[in-house]
Design an enzyme around this catalytic site. Structure first.
Site, short mmCIF file in Angstrom:
data_model
loop_
_atom_site.label_atom_id
_atom_site.label_comp_id
_atom_site.label_asym_id
_atom_site.label_seq_id
_atom_site.Cartn_x
_atom_site.Cartn_y
_atom_site.Cartn_z
N LEU A 6 0.86 -1.14 0.12
CA LEU A 6 0.12 -0.14 -0.03
C LEU A 6 0.88 1.23 -0.09
O LEU A 6 1.59 1.54 0.92
CB LEU A 6 -0.90 0.01 1.19
CG LEU A 6 -1.69 -1.37 1.40
CD1 LEU A 6 -2.85 -1.00 2.67
CD2 LEU A 6 -2.56 -1.54 -0.07
N GLY A 9 -0.82 6.80 -0.29
CA GLY A 9 -1.13 7.86 0.70
C GLY A 9 -0.48 9.30 0.58
O GLY A 9 0.68 9.05 0.05
N GLY A 83 -9.24 4.51 2.76
CA GLY A 83 -8.98 3.45 3.76
C GLY A 83 -8.39 2.38 3.01
O GLY A 83 -8.05 2.28 2.14
N GLY A 135 -4.78 -1.80 17.49
CA GLY A 135 -5.84 -2.58 17.37
C GLY A 135 -5.02 -3.91 18.09
O GLY A 135 -4.03 -4.34 17.69
N ASN A 160 -1.62 -5.20 16.07
CA ASN A 160 -1.68 -5.24 14.62
C ASN A 160 -0.90 -4.25 13.90
O ASN A 160 -0.92 -3.18 14.42
CB ASN A 160 -3.22 -5.08 14.09
CG ASN A 160 -3.50 -5.26 12.77
OD1 ASN A 160 -2.53 -5.50 12.11
ND2 ASN A 160 -4.78 -5.11 12.01
N HIS A 309 28.42 26.54 5.23
CA HIS A 309 29.36 27.25 5.99
C HIS A 309 28.80 27.18 7.58
O HIS A 309 27.71 27.58 7.71
CB HIS A 309 29.43 28.61 5.29
CG HIS A 309 29.30 29.07 4.09
ND1 HIS A 309 30.55 28.63 3.26
CD2 HIS A 309 28.56 29.30 3.18
CE1 HIS A 309 30.31 28.97 1.98
NE2 HIS A 309 29.05 29.31 1.89
#
Length: 394
Positions: A6, A9, A83, A135, A160, A309
């Site tokens: 994935l 995004g 999503g 999760g 998760n 510098h």
């Protein structure tokens, strides 16, 4: 087994570094962030990589092409970022058989991804001290019974981390997901169906890092630079001294009087010195300039950034083509020794880091003798006046 990565995004929490570059293509050591995910999938035996692309998709296509490390590459387009289930749904027409799904903005230890491939149906499980923001899995041995999102009373400390091994029949399930209350199609709905229909193993992930905010990109570089093997292919001149795991790529130049203490990576076309000091987990990107009297510590300098510098840059991220005027000083430590905070999407957030400097977006420039306070963000193209002390985002 195919691997869906994935990478669509926008990376709004990573702004301004993602103004022109999608988050999965931000640099982590010698390759983009999502290439580390792709490497793990290839090492695990992926038969094909399916990248889901969207924001600045051409950058992903140009890097990976039609094949990566001998493995065919296909692209699926997620036109709107709605999503994770929506993202995988964009790829299902390309899938045939069991498949893995991996977040392109997360880094996993390769052994975990290999175990995930072998154990499918399976989900990667990482152990954390405080699982409440994640999760969280309820477990029966190594079998996942349930997943609870951000529970006040977590059933375990195994969480998760966005690494999934799905059976072939799951390709049809993504179309059945309903939009959540936050307006997205969530992959956890598909995981819940998988748990109801199959025994699903929790595969231990020994090391994992979700890279969603600038200081996590800094941490990702610290991780991957730590594994460098010393290599010097570029031009190291005079009495320049390289200590420890330092890589100087072909086409890079290290001038006399320079000291580099690894782990550090100096990419092709970069120039360091004379009389500069580079230390800590530092990436000096392609075409960068670190000049006379400059110290760079534990930082990421993206392609074309210049600190020419007598300046100090510590624990910072400089985007492409940033230019720091002579005498620019980056402060990276609060006087009260508290963790440095940074504003992310309008909210002041602790970085969890006692030492943290600045984030400068593409093309930002400072005037001579500028002082930058810890946690300051310079937007893309932002400028400062000579002698200015900057304590707020610009």
């Amino acid at each position: 087994m195919q691997a869906v990565i994935l990478a669509a995004g926008e990376g709004t929490r990573m702004r301004p570094l993602t103004e022109t570059v999608p988050k999965p293509m931000l640099p982590v050591a010698d390759r983009p962030l999502c290439a580390h995910t792709a490497d793990a999938a290839v090492a695990a035996g992926a038969s094909e990589l399916v990248f889901v692309v969207g924001y600045e998709a051409d950058a992903v296509r140009e890097h990976f092409g039609d094949a990566y490390r001998g493995v065919p590459v296909t692209y699926a387009v997620q036109s709107e970022q709605l999503g994770t289930a929506h993202a995988v749904g964009a790829a299902t027409d390309h899938l045939d058989g069991d498949f893995a799904v991996l977040n392109g903005d997360d880094i996993y230890d390769e052994a975990a991804i290999e175990a995930l491939f072998e154990a499918t149906p399976a989900v990667g499980a990482y152990t954390v001290d405080d699982p409440r923001p994640y999760g969280v899995f309820s477990l029966d041995g190594d079998r996942i019974v349930d997943v609870t999102e951000k529970p006040d009373d977590p059933p375990s400390n195994r969480v998760n981390v966005g690494a999934y091994g799905f059976p072939a029949e799951a390709t049809d399930w993504f179309d059945d997901v309903e939009m959540s209350e936050r307006g997205e199609y969530e992959i956890t709905d598909v995981v819940e169906r998988l748990l109801a229909e199959r025994d699903v193993r929790a595969v231990p992930v020994e090391r994992w890092l979700g890279v969603g905010r600038p200081w996590e990109l800094l941490a990702a570089n610290e991780w991957k630079l730590d594994g460098l093997d010393r290599r010097v292919d570029g031009d190291v001149r005079g009495d320049a001294e390289l200590r420890g795991p330092v890589v100087v790529e072909e086409g890079a130049t290290i001038e006399p009087g320079v000291t580099i203490e690894g782990p550090a990576l100096v990419r092709s076309g970069a120039e360091i010195g004379p009389n500069a000091y580079v230390r800590g987990a530092t990436l000096v990107g392609e075409g960068c300039k670190v000049g006379h009297g400059v110290e760079v510590k534990n930082s990421v300098l993206m392609a074309g950034a210049a600190v020419p510098h007598v300046s100090y840059v510590g624990d910072s991220l400089l985007g492409p083509d940033v230019n720091l005027g002579a005498g620019t000083q980056v402060a990276n430590l609060r006087h009260d020794d508290g963790n440095v905070k940074q504003t992310v999407k309008g909210e002041r957030v602790s970085t969890g880091r006692r030492k943290y400097g600045v984030v400068a977006g593409p093309g930002a420039k400072t005037g001579i003798n500028t002082s930058l306070a810890p946690g300051v963000v310079l937007s893309a193209g932002a400028t400062t006046a000579p002698g200015e002390s900057v304590t707020r985002d610009r």
